[in-house]
Scaffold this active site. Structure first.
Site, PDB file in Angstrom:
ATOM      1  CD  GLU A  67      77.581  30.383   4.198  1.00 55.90           C
ATOM      2  OE1 GLU A  67      78.443  30.544   4.925  1.00 55.90           O
ATOM      3  OE2 GLU A  67      76.063  29.922   5.485  1.00 55.90           O
TER       4      GLU A  67
ATOM      5  CB  CYS B 143      72.894  35.427   9.490  1.00 51.40           C
ATOM      6  SG  CYS B 143      72.265  34.041   7.947  1.00 51.40           S
TER       7      CYS B 143
HETATM    8 ZN   LIG Z   1      71.473  34.846   6.119  1.00 55.54          ZN
END
Ligand SMILES: [Zn+2]
Length: 659
Positions: free
Chosen positions: A339, A423
């Site tokens: 990520e 998120c």
């Molecule tokens: Zn996120």
């Protein structure tokens, strides 16, 4: 404890602080975005949290969702990691759900300024009551460690988001207090922050830890500013100073829980920017969102303490990000694997991870760099991430979301209602709902205007209340009219950003031209005068259509061109174009025209040009042949990147073939 505007620990005369959300009303472009969040996103976020059964995890009056039993658990750390992602004996649960609730509370709070919503406020009050009941006697508060993995608190700061969750609940608490005046969650989080300070810190006997996923640092700065309590600023500074020191806390912590520090899923502490002390770091590495939150916290501490060593490190990191590791959209972090960041100039388009949260994080970092003074180097980039790679993560109506923000799609990258790792929706939601605070920042005798657009700001300077109004159709048009209305004449400096994309800009004060070269430094024109009611400033920013090329080291963009106008990066979408997008070539000689389209996508300016398309007809038989395809002329139409994927699904492309 009394609320005061700031904990002045550093060099307050030089520090610029953002105007609080309620002091800025936005209209126009950002007004529409903020309305969508207030009218839809804020409620949707709460509803989705309920559907994901998050409240069952935090409500001590309901049965615990149960201890998570990972499907296989070769080591305690692997169990932690799997638990973090997904799995459970009774329900699916996540160790970072407190953070999603924190951001949902924050989005709701900022949205209340825009639009009263007593029903949502009641629901948020109920969530806060649950946290109040959940909090332990000693102040500790984590739904994960109290309800899912009891007895394991403070054993795995590296992987388990414990302080990250605390940080997001603190940010939610600060916002909710500012929006509603209700301080229950703020008091809860102060007690928790006090508890954290009793467990972690530089003093003998305390753990020398910090969080694997940064966030607590910037949150504690907010808590210090809203409460006036310097101890929270000190704790934030400790977390930043301690990060990456040897002996490495994450090694010691792993051994203490019976794990081998080397058996770390991500192999290197670069993943969490804790491989070396922060002041020695010169490359953006690891998890992109964590990196942005860390640098944001560092910038806050640099501002508050006048810490030059942090500022120097931040500038090196800024150079590395913006010169080698940034998508043209302001997206960052190309890889889904970590990520985050990979290697310099590695910017794949179709597989770009470019998480919405990471671009939002870049906005956070850039805005905090402006705390050390107006500088278009940071503000231009804040604007790029704001108008492109961050709000692309939210549909125009505020109801659907993107996690990844690729720059090319074959039509299968579609918006979703929710995500098992949710998120991004509340992150872009809270950013848009608080957009006013990114427009302006205030120092003792100066106001900086970072962003342009229809808006009104209210602030006090040298004890005099001032109203400042911007009238502008930005980002569609570069003309900005500013009216300054102090209650009494008052001297201060007005800083106005001159974006780097505007090679021709003109400035007038009360009808008199000001020579920009004489008053501009660091990309901001500075006008110092005694301002009187009705003073007018006119700024005309030429908004040329630009063809942008990537550094030849970026292999994925070789031979390609992107279009931009003002702060907006453009893309082509299948629905506006006759040809498959990969067949299009934009000749260098083609004239590109801007056109107002009030009926399209809520009102946008499109760009169009006569382009070449590889023709498919006449290509008989097999895959390959010695002759190139015939080409035909076609009309190419591009829309702003942020607005893509709001109509029928189809292909999308930012980097066009350059002819
Ligand atoms: Zn996120």
């Amino acid at each position: 404890m009394t609320a005061s505007p700031s904990a002045k620990t550093g060099n307050p005369k030089l520090a610029f602080r953002p105007l609080p959300v309620p002091q800025v009303d936005v209209h126009g472009f950002w007004g529409d975005r903020a309305d969508a969040v207030a009218a839809r996103t804020a409620d949707i976020l709460y509803d989705r949290c309920v559907e994901a059964r998050m409240l069952e995890q935090i409500d001590p009056d309901r049965p615990s969702p149960g201890i998570v039993i990972p499907f296989h658990s070769p080591s305690p750390d692997e169990a932690d990691r799997q638990g973090a992602e997904f799995t459970g004996s009774t329900v699916t649960t996540q160790m970072f759900w407190d953070s999603d609730l924190g951001k949902t509370i924050e989005t709701a709070a900022y949205s209340l300024y825009r639009r009263k919503n007593p029903e949502l406020e009641k629901k948020i009050d109920a969530v806060i009551d649950m946290y109040g009941r959940l909090q332990q006697e000693d102040g500790y508060l984590s739904s994960w460690y109290q309800r899912i993995q009891p007895g394991k608190r403070w054993t795995n700061l590296r992987d388990c988001h414990e302080l990250y969750c605390a940080g997001h609940l603190i940010e939610g608490a600060v916002a909710y207090y500012q929006a509603t005046g209700k301080r229950k969650l703020l008091d809860i989080m102060c007690r928790y922050a006090d508890h954290i300070a009793s467990v972690l810190g530089p003093e003998p006997g305390k753990k020398k830890g910090y969080c694997g996923h940064e966030e607590i640092e910037l949150a504690l700065v907010k808590l210090a500013r809203v409460t006036g309590e310097k101890k929270y600023m000190e704790l934030a500074k400790y977390f930043i100073d301690q990060r990456g020191l040897e002996p490495h806390y994450f090694d010691e912590e792993a051994r203490a829980r019976g794990a081998d520090p080397k058996a770390y899923h991500f192999k290197t502490y670069e993943y969490s920017q804790s491989h070396i002390p922060v002041r020695e770091q010169d490359k953006v590495v690891g998890h992109a969102v964590g990196a942005m939150y860390l640098y944001s916290g560092m910038a806050d501490i640099a501002t508050e303490y006048g810490d030059e060593s942090l500022r120097v490190a931040l500038d090196r990191l800024w150079d590395d990000l913006t010169a080698k590791n940034l998508y043209i959209t302001g997206g960052i972090g190309p890889s889904a694997h970590n990520e985050g960041f990979t290697s310099d100039y590695d910017l794949p388009n179709e597989t770009a991870y470019a998480e919405t949260c990471a671009a939002v994080g870049l906005v956070f970092w850039a805005s905090r760099m402006l705390g050390m003074g107006p500088n278009a180097r940071y503000a231009d980039m804040m604007e790029r991430a704001l108008y492109n790679g961050s709000i692309s993560g939210l549909s125009l109506d505020g109801s659907l979301f993107f996690y990844e923000n690729p720059l090319e799609s074959r039509g299968r990258h579609n918006r979703w209602k929710w995500h098992r790792c949710p998120c991004c929706p509340p992150n872009v939601g809270r950013m848009v709902a608080s957009i006013g605070s990114y427009f302006y920042s205030l120092a003792d005798d100066a106001l900086a205007v970072h962003l342009y657009g229809d808006s009104t700001a209210r602030f006090d300077i040298s004890g005099v209340p001032v109203n400042l109004t911007q009238a502008s159709r930005y980002p569609w048009d570069g003309a900005v009219e500013i009216t300054v209305e102090p209650q009494a004449p008052v001297e201060f400096t007005l800083h106005l950003r001159i974006p780097a994309w505007s090679s021709n800009a003109a400035l007038e004060v009360n009808g008199e031209a000001v020579k920009l070269a004489d008053v501009t430094s660091d990309g901001y024109a500075a006008i110092r005068r005694t301002w009187k009611k009705g003073d007018r400033v006119r700024l005309d920013l030429e908004m040329p259509i630009e063809r942008l090329y990537a550094n030849p080291r970026v292999r994925q963009d070789a031979g390609r061109v992107a279009l931009s106008r003002g702060p907006l990066v453009y893309c082509v979408e299948a629905t506006d174009n006759d040809s498959q997008l990969h067949r299009l070539t934009l000749p260098r000689t083609a004239s590109v025209e801007a056109r107002e389209r009030p009926e399209l996508l809520g009102g946008v300016v499109t760009l169009s040009a006569t382009a070449q398309a590889d023709a498919g007809d006449g290509w008989q038989g097999g895959l390959y042949r010695p002759e190139p395809p015939a080409t035909t002329q076609t009309r190419l139409t591009a829309i702003p990147y942020f607005a893509w994927a709001n109509r029928e699904p189809g292909e999308m492309l930012v980097w066009l073939r350059d002819g």
